[in-house]
Design an enzyme around this catalytic site. Sequence first.
Site, PDB file in Angstrom:
ATOM      1  NE  ARG A 116      -2.551  -0.284   3.618  1.00 56.38           N
ATOM      2  CZ  ARG A 116      -3.357   0.096   4.595  1.00 56.38           C
ATOM      3  NH1 ARG A 116      -4.662   0.183   4.364  1.00 56.38           N
ATOM      4  NH2 ARG A 116      -2.898   0.394   5.773  1.00 56.38           N
ATOM      5  CB  THR A 120      -2.629   7.103  -2.555  1.00 53.52           C
ATOM      6  OG1 THR A 120      -1.889   5.874  -2.763  1.00 53.52           O
ATOM      7  CG2 THR A 120      -1.864   8.270  -3.159  1.00 53.52           C
ATOM      8  CG  ASP A 212       2.510  -3.599   8.942  1.00 52.46           C
ATOM      9  OD1 ASP A 212       2.618  -2.610   8.229  1.00 52.46           O
ATOM     10  OD2 ASP A 212       2.688  -4.773   8.514  1.00 52.46           O
ATOM     11  CG  ASP A 215       6.122  -3.868   9.826  1.00 56.30           C
ATOM     12  OD1 ASP A 215       6.754  -4.279   8.828  1.00 56.30           O
ATOM     13  OD2 ASP A 215       5.822  -2.676  10.006  1.00 56.30           O
TER      14      ASP A 215
HETATM   15  C1  PRP Z   1      -1.232  -5.153   4.158  1.00 58.74           C
HETATM   16  C2  PRP Z   1      -2.057  -6.422   4.154  1.00 58.74           C
HETATM   17  C3  PRP Z   1      -2.870  -6.278   2.912  1.00 58.74           C
HETATM   18  C4  PRP Z   1      -3.093  -4.788   2.833  1.00 58.74           C
HETATM   19  C5  PRP Z   1      -4.496  -4.502   3.262  1.00 58.74           C
HETATM   20  O1  PRP Z   1      -0.170  -5.227   3.288  1.00 58.74           O
HETATM   21  O2  PRP Z   1      -1.293  -7.579   4.171  1.00 58.74           O
HETATM   22  O3  PRP Z   1      -2.230  -6.774   1.755  1.00 58.74           O
HETATM   23  O4  PRP Z   1      -2.175  -4.178   3.744  1.00 58.74           O
HETATM   24  O5  PRP Z   1      -4.784  -3.148   3.111  1.00 58.74           O
HETATM   25  P1  PRP Z   1      -5.884  -2.633   2.086  1.00 58.74           P
HETATM   26  O6  PRP Z   1      -7.087  -3.464   2.287  1.00 58.74           O
HETATM   27  O7  PRP Z   1      -6.072  -1.204   2.511  1.00 58.74           O
HETATM   28  O8  PRP Z   1      -5.314  -2.750   0.697  1.00 58.74           O
HETATM   29  P2  PRP Z   1       0.915  -4.055   3.188  1.00 58.74           P
HETATM   30  O9  PRP Z   1       0.569  -3.113   2.085  1.00 58.74           O
HETATM   31  O10 PRP Z   1       1.136  -3.449   4.539  1.00 58.74           O
HETATM   32  O11 PRP Z   1       2.195  -4.813   2.712  1.00 58.74           O
HETATM   33  P3  PRP Z   1       3.095  -5.897   3.496  1.00 58.74           P
HETATM   34  O12 PRP Z   1       2.229  -7.115   3.720  1.00 58.74           O
HETATM   35  O13 PRP Z   1       4.202  -6.149   2.544  1.00 58.74           O
HETATM   36  O14 PRP Z   1       3.552  -5.293   4.794  1.00 58.74           O
HETATM   37  N1  URA Z   2      -2.479  -3.739   6.838  1.00 55.10           N
HETATM   38  C1  URA Z   2      -2.117  -4.219   8.055  1.00 55.10           C
HETATM   39  O1  URA Z   2      -1.173  -5.000   8.168  1.00 55.10           O
HETATM   40  N2  URA Z   2      -2.833  -3.801   9.128  1.00 55.10           N
HETATM   41  C2  URA Z   2      -3.864  -2.959   9.036  1.00 55.10           C
HETATM   42  O2  URA Z   2      -4.482  -2.643  10.066  1.00 55.10           O
HETATM   43  C3  URA Z   2      -4.210  -2.472   7.768  1.00 55.10           C
HETATM   44  C4  URA Z   2      -3.505  -2.892   6.677  1.00 55.10           C
END
Ligand code: PRP
Ligand code: URA
Length: 220
Positions: A116, A120, A212, A215
């Site tokens: 993400r 945005t 997260d 993380d």
């Molecule tokens: C997180 C999660 C989803 C997304 C959800 O990924 O694993 O893929 O956010 O958010 P949304 O519904 O608003 O799209 P992130 O973008 O943090 O990436 P990561 O798993 O690599 O940390």
């Molecule tokens: N992605 C995450 O990992 N946690 C949230 O709460 C939203 C998006």
Amino acid sequence: MRAGRAVVAKAPLQAPLHVSAHPLVREKLTRLRDERTPATEFRRLVHEIATLVLYEATADLALVDQPVRTPLADWTGARLKEKVGLVPVLRAGIGMVEAALALMPEAQVWHIGLFRDERTLRPIEYYNKLPGEATVQVCLVLDPMLATGGSAVATIDLLKKWGAERIKYVGIIAAPEGVRALSAAHPDVPIHIAALDERLNEKGYIVPGLGDAGDRQFGT
Ligand code: PRP
Ligand code: URA
């Protein structure tokens, strides 16, 4: 609500929403959300919760007869009729793959890389090796967090262009905003989760959520 019964609700625009009501899911989610839970235990809990949600999400997979001979007699058993594709969304979806493969060892795994944009909140694609034509009939999208819904909608857009016939979203925690967005974009895709939370905060994080998910799994 009776413990042990999945709650099936109709989100606006018809995508069936299944929120597990299993007591073990509730108990494990509590430890998953706890900010004191270290990465090693967090990963184990993601695996265990994914197993339980996947068990419920796969309850309607079609079967065909499979004859076998036991040491005593012939018997007509069953095997899955359709090829299953597991589609983990990187990074956080990786933690759900082993649970899915333990249940469906013959499933194919097709990773999709999205993150993400912090400003945005829109998903940015960075990994996609789907071949020209669909190689499976049923796709299970694996991603623990459904926040704005942008990542899930983008993943399912890709899978539909690929030619996937049937798609399910399997996650752990969703915000109502994400359920509405996914349901509006893909009303034919059932949503299976462990918990439906209250809301998103101003940074697009699910509240109360767990923080997260990427993380916390990978200690970053
Ligand atoms: C997180 C999660 C989803 C997304 C959800 O990924 O694993 O893929 O956010 O958010 P949304 O519904 O608003 O799209 P992130 O973008 O943090 O990436 P990561 O798993 O690599 O940390
Ligand atoms: N992605 C995450 O990992 N946690 C949230 O709460 C939203 C998006």
